[in-house]
Design an enzyme around this catalytic site. Structure first.
Site, PDB file in Angstrom:
ATOM      1  N   SER A  57      35.234  29.692  30.741  1.00  0.00           N
ATOM      2  CA  SER A  57      36.372  29.495  31.633  1.00  0.00           C
ATOM      3  C   SER A  57      36.609  28.024  31.963  1.00  0.00           C
ATOM      4  CB  SER A  57      36.156  30.275  32.937  1.00  0.00           C
ATOM      5  OG  SER A  57      37.212  30.008  33.841  1.00  0.00           O
TER       6      SER A  57
ATOM      7  N   SER B 294      38.309  27.281  34.673  1.00  0.00           N
ATOM      8  CA  SER B 294      38.547  27.242  36.119  1.00  0.00           C
ATOM      9  C   SER B 294      37.704  26.168  36.801  1.00  0.00           C
ATOM     10  CB  SER B 294      38.251  28.605  36.742  1.00  0.00           C
ATOM     11  OG  SER B 294      39.216  29.559  36.347  1.00  0.00           O
TER      12      SER B 294
ATOM     13  N   LYS C 243      39.581  42.475  38.631  1.00  0.00           N
ATOM     14  CA  LYS C 243      40.734  42.216  39.473  1.00  0.00           C
ATOM     15  C   LYS C 243      41.214  43.444  40.239  1.00  0.00           C
ATOM     16  CE  LYS C 243      42.822  38.331  36.986  1.00  0.00           C
ATOM     17  NZ  LYS C 243      44.080  37.853  36.343  1.00  0.00           N
TER      18      LYS C 243
ATOM     19  N   ASN D 164      43.116  38.212  42.441  1.00  0.00           N
ATOM     20  CA  ASN D 164      42.392  37.215  41.640  1.00  0.00           C
ATOM     21  C   ASN D 164      41.853  36.082  42.495  1.00  0.00           C
ATOM     22  OD1 ASN D 164      44.726  35.781  42.218  1.00  0.00           O
ATOM     23  ND2 ASN D 164      45.025  35.051  40.126  1.00  0.00           N
TER      24      ASN D 164
ATOM     25  N   GLY E 256      50.625  44.831  26.383  1.00  0.00           N
ATOM     26  CA  GLY E 256      49.478  45.067  27.244  1.00  0.00           C
ATOM     27  C   GLY E 256      49.917  45.757  28.519  1.00  0.00           C
ATOM     28  N   ALA E 257      48.991  46.433  29.188  1.00  0.00           N
ATOM     29  CA  ALA E 257      49.358  47.179  30.399  1.00  0.00           C
ATOM     30  C   ALA E 257      48.335  46.995  31.506  1.00  0.00           C
ATOM     31  CB  ALA E 257      49.504  48.664  30.064  1.00  0.00           C
TER      32      ALA E 257
ATOM     33  N   ARG F 256      48.389  50.252  23.779  1.00  0.00           N
ATOM     34  CA  ARG F 256      47.729  51.186  22.868  1.00  0.00           C
ATOM     35  C   ARG F 256      47.849  52.616  23.386  1.00  0.00           C
ATOM     36  NH1 ARG F 256      43.408  50.783  19.320  1.00  0.00           N
ATOM     37  NH2 ARG F 256      43.030  48.626  19.930  1.00  0.00           N
TER      38      ARG F 256
END
Length: 313
Positions: A16, A18, A65, A86, A137-138, A161
């Site tokens: 990451s 971040s 998340k 987040n 994506g979902a 998918r």
């Protein structure tokens, strides 16, 4: 001077950026910051992490998340609408959850004038209102994209998918959802926004129907090679990451830090090698090059360590 203590929770976290972004923001504002990465296989107790590491705030990434709201005393409107957080901040009355991803999406799709919506700054999207946005994506990232698109009445569809996941997310934002086997005809000049994690399979898509490709992922993207194969304009997820980090800074520090354009240039390398420490060893002194393995058993510790070392390559 007061030292802020923050951390990133997820799996994996070794790769990451971040820590780089929050370090730069802390340097810009002149506040010392200790920032640790915490890797776990299952949702941890937030109170334990905050107490053990003496945190002021915690950034949260995949896969946690949508799994922490029940531990929070307060949830901000955007996080409530999206169903995930987040960013968790310590307040006198308890832990509060936020979602700054809409600000990141807005910055990544910044071709139009900005406007304030809810408790996050978001922007109208590129192109005309008739242009179709195809969200691939979902999960939580896709929800943030749809949250922003609906603020400017953009047409969108969701591809996943699993048809049930696509339809469920799409219904929340008033659009249509499809699985990979039932993708409808995609109009020319559509925009693809990828919200798939690294390692995901990508469905057969009419790539030449897209005018641009945006991506929530900034490392090991599953769609970037295809966008490059078809010579499509591609924007990776670093701008998203930087934009949501800037909004997170505003929430934590109480002021918007103005960054120059160089701040949004992804570094070639973080530098340093993560030092892995166990949960029992976690302390406020854990520094920027550490990854705390939040494990209850030796087996969990070994699994997390192997996962993180693979991700850090």
């Amino acid at each position: 001077m007061f030292t802020y203590r923050g951390a990133l929770l997820g799996l994996p976290v070794s790769h990451s950026l971040s820590v780089y972004l929050w370090g730069r923001m802390a340097q810009r504002c002149g506040h010392p910051l200790v920032y640790t990465r915490v890797s776990a296989l299952k949702p941890p107790r937030l109170s334990e992490i905050f107490e053990r590491l003496r945190l002021d705030f915690l950034n949260v990434t995949s896969p946690f998340k949508a799994q922490l709201q029940g531990q929070l005393a307060e949830v901000a409107p955007a996080a409530m609408r999206l169903g995930c957080v987040n960013l968790v901040v310590r307040h006198p009355k308890g832990l509060a959850g936020y979602n700054t991803d809409p600000a990141g999406v807005s910055y990544m799709l910044q071709d139009a004038a900005k406007e304030e919506v809810g408790d996050c700054g978001v922007a109208a999207q590129p192109g005309t209102p008739e242009r179709l946005f195809v969200v691939l994506g979902a999960g939580g990232a896709a929800a943030a994209v749809l949250y922003v698109l609906t603020q400017s009445a953009r047409r969108a569809i969701v591809l996943s998918r699993t048809r049930a996941h696509a339809e469920e997310l799409a219904a929340r934002f008033g659009c249509a959802g499809y699985d990979y086997l039932s993708i409808p005809e995609i109009p020319a000049q559509s925009v693809l926004i990828g919200c798939l994690p690294p390692g995901s399979s990508v469905p057969e898509l009419p790539w030449r129907r897209f005018s641009a490709v945006y991506d929530s992922t900034y490392a090991h993207s599953p769609i970037r090679p295809l966008a490059e194969r078809f010579s499509l304009p591609y924007t990776g997820g670093y701008d998203w990451l930087a934009g949501q980090a800037q909004e997170g800074f505003r929430v934590v520090y109480g002021a918007m830090l103005v960054m120059d354009e160089g701040f949004y240039v992804q570094p070639a390398s973080l530098g340093g090698v993560p030092v892995y420490v166990g949960k029992r060893d976690a302390s406020p002194s854990s520094g920027n090059d550490t990854v705390v393995l939040w494990a209850d058993t030796d087996l969990e510790f070994q699994q997390i360590e192997a996962y993180e070392k693979a991700a850090a390559r």
